[in-house]
Design an enzyme around this catalytic site. Structure first.
Site, PDB file in Angstrom:
ATOM      1  N   GLY B 137       0.825  -1.210   0.000  1.00 53.26           N
ATOM      2  CA  GLY B 137       0.000   0.000   0.000  1.00 53.26           C
ATOM      3  C   GLY B 137       0.854   1.253   0.000  1.00 53.26           C
ATOM      4  O   GLY B 137       0.614   2.193  -0.759  1.00 53.26           O
ATOM      5  N   TYR B 138       1.864   1.246   0.852  1.00 54.76           N
ATOM      6  CA  TYR B 138       2.797   2.372   0.934  1.00 54.76           C
ATOM      7  C   TYR B 138       3.543   2.536  -0.393  1.00 54.76           C
ATOM      8  O   TYR B 138       3.675   3.647  -0.915  1.00 54.76           O
ATOM      9  CB  TYR B 138       3.778   2.107   2.075  1.00 54.76           C
ATOM     10  CG  TYR B 138       4.829   3.158   2.284  1.00 54.76           C
ATOM     11  CD1 TYR B 138       4.523   4.368   2.893  1.00 54.76           C
ATOM     12  CD2 TYR B 138       6.150   2.935   1.901  1.00 54.76           C
ATOM     13  CE1 TYR B 138       5.502   5.330   3.101  1.00 54.76           C
ATOM     14  CE2 TYR B 138       7.136   3.886   2.112  1.00 54.76           C
ATOM     15  CZ  TYR B 138       6.808   5.082   2.719  1.00 54.76           C
ATOM     16  OH  TYR B 138       7.783   6.035   2.911  1.00 54.76           O
ATOM     17  N   HIS B 139       4.016   1.420  -0.938  1.00 53.77           N
ATOM     18  CA  HIS B 139       4.801   1.454  -2.175  1.00 53.77           C
ATOM     19  C   HIS B 139       3.989   2.027  -3.327  1.00 53.77           C
ATOM     20  O   HIS B 139       4.466   2.890  -4.079  1.00 53.77           O
ATOM     21  CB  HIS B 139       5.268   0.033  -2.504  1.00 53.77           C
ATOM     22  CG  HIS B 139       6.227  -0.055  -3.648  1.00 53.77           C
ATOM     23  ND1 HIS B 139       5.822  -0.068  -4.958  1.00 53.77           N
ATOM     24  CD2 HIS B 139       7.578  -0.105  -3.685  1.00 53.77           C
ATOM     25  CE1 HIS B 139       6.895  -0.143  -5.748  1.00 53.77           C
ATOM     26  NE2 HIS B 139       7.966  -0.169  -4.992  1.00 53.77           N
TER      27      HIS B 139
END
Lengths: 229, 229
Positions: B137-139
């Site tokens: 999700g962060y990536h």
């Protein structure tokens, strides 16, 4: 029979894929979309305006099986600059139809793709190769789609012998695109049936590009040819 | 006095930026965030759970002026795989705190950044350089942030002499990160005050990287140094 799960199987490209795979007599097809495709074996409707997580959990628990190929043909296009008054809303739509479809596809594949199965995302060549501030929502959403594909291709969340491919069309020859660009030269657009033939070849484990490939679809001599970026 | 608009000015990096700019006596600071920062001149609160578009339109019509620098320090981190049962929900949070903050920043900058002003996004080195399926999700959200920055750097929606930079931290030394990773070697983390000093230098038009630069922040000899990717 082999099992195909389509995400977005009632769009222009999705319909072409259904026709191509059905013609073989060898594939059973399930479709997750916001509208029915009458030619598939199972339709699972989702509501694009409600939260995706709970809907996918219900689908997984009640319906989904194991699939030999999972192909996401869902998507959409919108132009517009970040400066537009409605730019933030327009971005939300691209996020839903492109990025969230790809994310849902990846999540489902991590649980339901068979060993040695094929997973295909639909990206966009422009988002892979250059900025496009005149269609920023589309560009950002497709860039996010590419990141999802890149992460899936590590195979950390799939079987080691799965293959993850991302097709990168420029313009697909669809009724919607013809309506939006009536004066364009359609001969440079990728024919959906021809693209579907490539997808069918790969799903049948023939001439398959390596896991993690990003496959630009270029039109030449009336045929869609692949170029790896 | 020069005007700085911060987005996320009450986070750890945001607070460091406020302290650094305030110490000069030369900057008036406005902050858009979900919580107040008592040290700035104006706080504009937004509700992260409601649609951003209408909130930004109201802000623009009633409050926002022209800013010499606009810096987005908003963001957050979450681990997790695409396979996680709650993975789609976790992705939604990263999308809101990272991507939507960056998009809002770009939209506001396209209307309120002064000629020759500086626009800074906060990206992530990992999303620029390699897949990270354990924090997908962060990536994906930071990759989308980079795409927004790349599109803004074309200057199609800004003044020709604006400069768009994207900082790419690995790990910032924040209370939240120390709590999440109590056993890590903090000496390798980027100190927020040191990062704020770099941002202040660039905002003062000193030693400014070229428009469109992606600036990795590496820690060496107790100092944050820049490496251009």
């Amino acid at each position: 029979m082999k099992n195909l799960l389509l995400i977005g199987g009632n769009g222009a490209l999705g319909k072409a894929v259904v026709n191509a795979f059905k013609a073989t007599g060898a594939w059973r097809i399930s479709n997750i979309d916001v509208t029915h495709n009458d030619d598939v074996d199972e339709n699972y409707l989702i509501d694009g305006n409600s939260s995706i997580g709970p809907q996918v959990r219900t689908l997984r628990e009640e319906h989904l099986e194991t699939y030999d190929s999972i192909i996401c043909t869902a998507g959409g296009w919108a132009g517009g600059s970040i400066k537009d008054e409605e730019g933030l809303e327009s971005f939300d739509i691209m996020h839903k139809v492109c990025t969230m479809s790809a994310l849902m596809t990846g999540h489902i594949a991590s649980h339901h793709l068979a060993p040695s199965g094929l997973l295909v995302f639909t990206g966009a060549k422009v988002a892979f190769t250059e900025p496009a501030p005149g269609m920023i929502g589309y560009h950002v959403a497709k860039t996010a789609t590419h990141a999802i594909a890149q992460n899936m291709a590590t195979l950390d969340d799939l079987h080691d012998d799965n293959v993850v491919l991302t097709i990168l069309p420029e313009t697909l020859d669809t009724p919607g695109n013809r309506e939006a660009m009536p004066d364009a030269d359609y001969s440079t657009w990728a024919d959906c049936d021809q693209v579907a033939s490539l997808l069918k070849m790969w799903a049948n484990e023939e001439n398959v590009p390596k896991n993690g490939s990003f496959v630009a679809l270029e039109v030449s001599e009336g045929s869609v040819c692949t170029k790896f970026l």
